[in-house]
Design a protein around this motif. Structure first.
Motif, PDB file in Angstrom:
ATOM      1  N   VAL A   1     -31.197  25.740 -49.030  1.00 19.74           N
ATOM      2  CA  VAL A   1     -29.942  25.722 -49.779  1.00 19.74           C
ATOM      3  C   VAL A   1     -29.038  26.840 -49.266  1.00 19.74           C
ATOM      4  O   VAL A   1     -29.463  27.987 -49.126  1.00 19.74           O
ATOM      5  CB  VAL A   1     -30.176  25.890 -51.291  1.00 19.74           C
TER       6      VAL A   1
ATOM      7  N   TYR B   1     -22.371  24.119 -52.397  1.00 16.69           N
ATOM      8  CA  TYR B   1     -23.594  24.425 -51.660  1.00 16.69           C
ATOM      9  C   TYR B   1     -23.918  23.261 -50.726  1.00 16.69           C
ATOM     10  O   TYR B   1     -23.527  22.123 -50.978  1.00 16.69           O
ATOM     11  CB  TYR B   1     -24.789  24.622 -52.599  1.00 16.69           C
TER      12      TYR B   1
ATOM     13  N   MET C   1     -23.446  20.263 -55.046  1.00 19.69           N
ATOM     14  CA  MET C   1     -24.281  20.518 -53.873  1.00 19.69           C
ATOM     15  C   MET C   1     -24.363  19.236 -53.042  1.00 19.69           C
ATOM     16  O   MET C   1     -24.684  18.169 -53.555  1.00 19.69           O
ATOM     17  CB  MET C   1     -25.676  20.968 -54.314  1.00 19.69           C
TER      18      MET C   1
END
Length: 289
Positions: free
Chosen positions: A174, A134, A194
């Motif tokens: 996100v 992500y 992430m």
């Protein structure tokens, strides 16, 4: 209706304004690097190079690796540069530059960012590779686009609550990377997580020289964020912008970083050039298998 000349700017030779490229100059598989000097480090591995150009920090080489046509482009630093590169690349493939109208049949690009970054987690050591499952956008550029169909509000809300995010800053976004490219690039050598994308190198990444930070505890809050097994692994300045614009434009994008520093332990790679070279070869082989 044709796109106005002020919106899609072309050079006298018909190339797009910043990248200095024409449609035939670029492959549909593209590697992004930040540093223009890193373009040669990638293209040196090509079996042949058919095209080279540079304008400002945007350098492009197109050639063949393992029989596959690939372009490598330097984007420079930051999400603002990504805004230029992604929009102009998409225009090369999906807008008829003569009539200035979008094409009916669109082309999907595969975009892989090869970067360097610092790890935020003690267990992700220097000289490792991190795939950005992500992108966590902390810079706000993507808020100028309609992103409601591509973001992940549940993760964003948890992050905002955990960090006690100041409302005067851009709301975090996100975004998911490409699953198909993730499957191509993952291996026992890679970590996943992430990647936070800041809008600057010093204050936005918690570095203090002579200026005080609005929230001196923010870096620690980012490091300790955890949501259903997902954590922030590293911090840089491009990934979320690449993911957001690619999704909106219908392209596949994934970022993979060589970890040259660990900010949690204070360690720095003894030979960062070696690990970057290893990542370049690893990525080229993976995307052409």
């Amino acid at each position: 209706m044709p796109i106005k000349e002020s919106e899609l700017i072309l050079n006298p030779d018909g190339s797009v304004y910043h990248l200095n490229l024409k449609p035939e100059n670029v492959a549909s598989t593209i590697i992004f690097v930040g540093d223009q000097d890193r373009v040669e480090k990638v293209s040196n591995h090509f079996e042949s190079i058919e095209f080279k150009t540079q304008k400002r920090e945007f350098k492009t080489h197109t050639g063949i690796y393992n029989g596959i046509r690939i372009s490598v482009i330097s984007t420079g630093i930051g999400p603002d540069n990504i805004d230029i590169v992604l929009n102009e690349l998409d225009a090369l493939f999906n807008i008829d530059l003569e009539t200035r109208t979008p094409k009916e049949q669109l082309t999907t690009l595969d975009i892989i960012r090869i970067g360097t970054s610092g790890s935020l987690q003690k267990d992700i050591p220097v000289d490792s590779f991190v795939i950005s499952e992500y992108g966590l956008d902390l810079n706000g550029m993507l808020h100028f686009y309609q992103i409601d169909t591509i973001n992940h509000p549940n993760i964003e809300e948890a992050f905002i609550k955990h960090t006690q995010w100041n409302k005067v800053k851009a709301t975090p976004i996100v975004l998911k990377g490409s699953m198909s490219l993730e499957k191509k690039l993952e291996s026992s050598k890679t970590f996943k997580g992430m990647t936070a994308t800041a809008g600057g190198f010093y204050g936005p990444q918690g570095r203090v020289l002579r200026l005080s930070l609005q929230d001196p505890k923010l870096n620690n809050s980012i490091d300790t964020f955890y949501f259903n097994g997902l954590r922030v692994t590293n911090l840089e300045m491009e990934t979320s912008a690449i993911y957001g614009l690619s999704k909106l434009l219908g392209h596949n994008a994934l970022s993979i970083n060589a970890i040259i520093a660990n900010r949690a332990t204070g360690n720095f790679s003894e030979n960062p050039r070696k690990i970057i070279e290893e990542l370049i070869v690893y990525t080229l082989n993976k995307i052409t298998e």
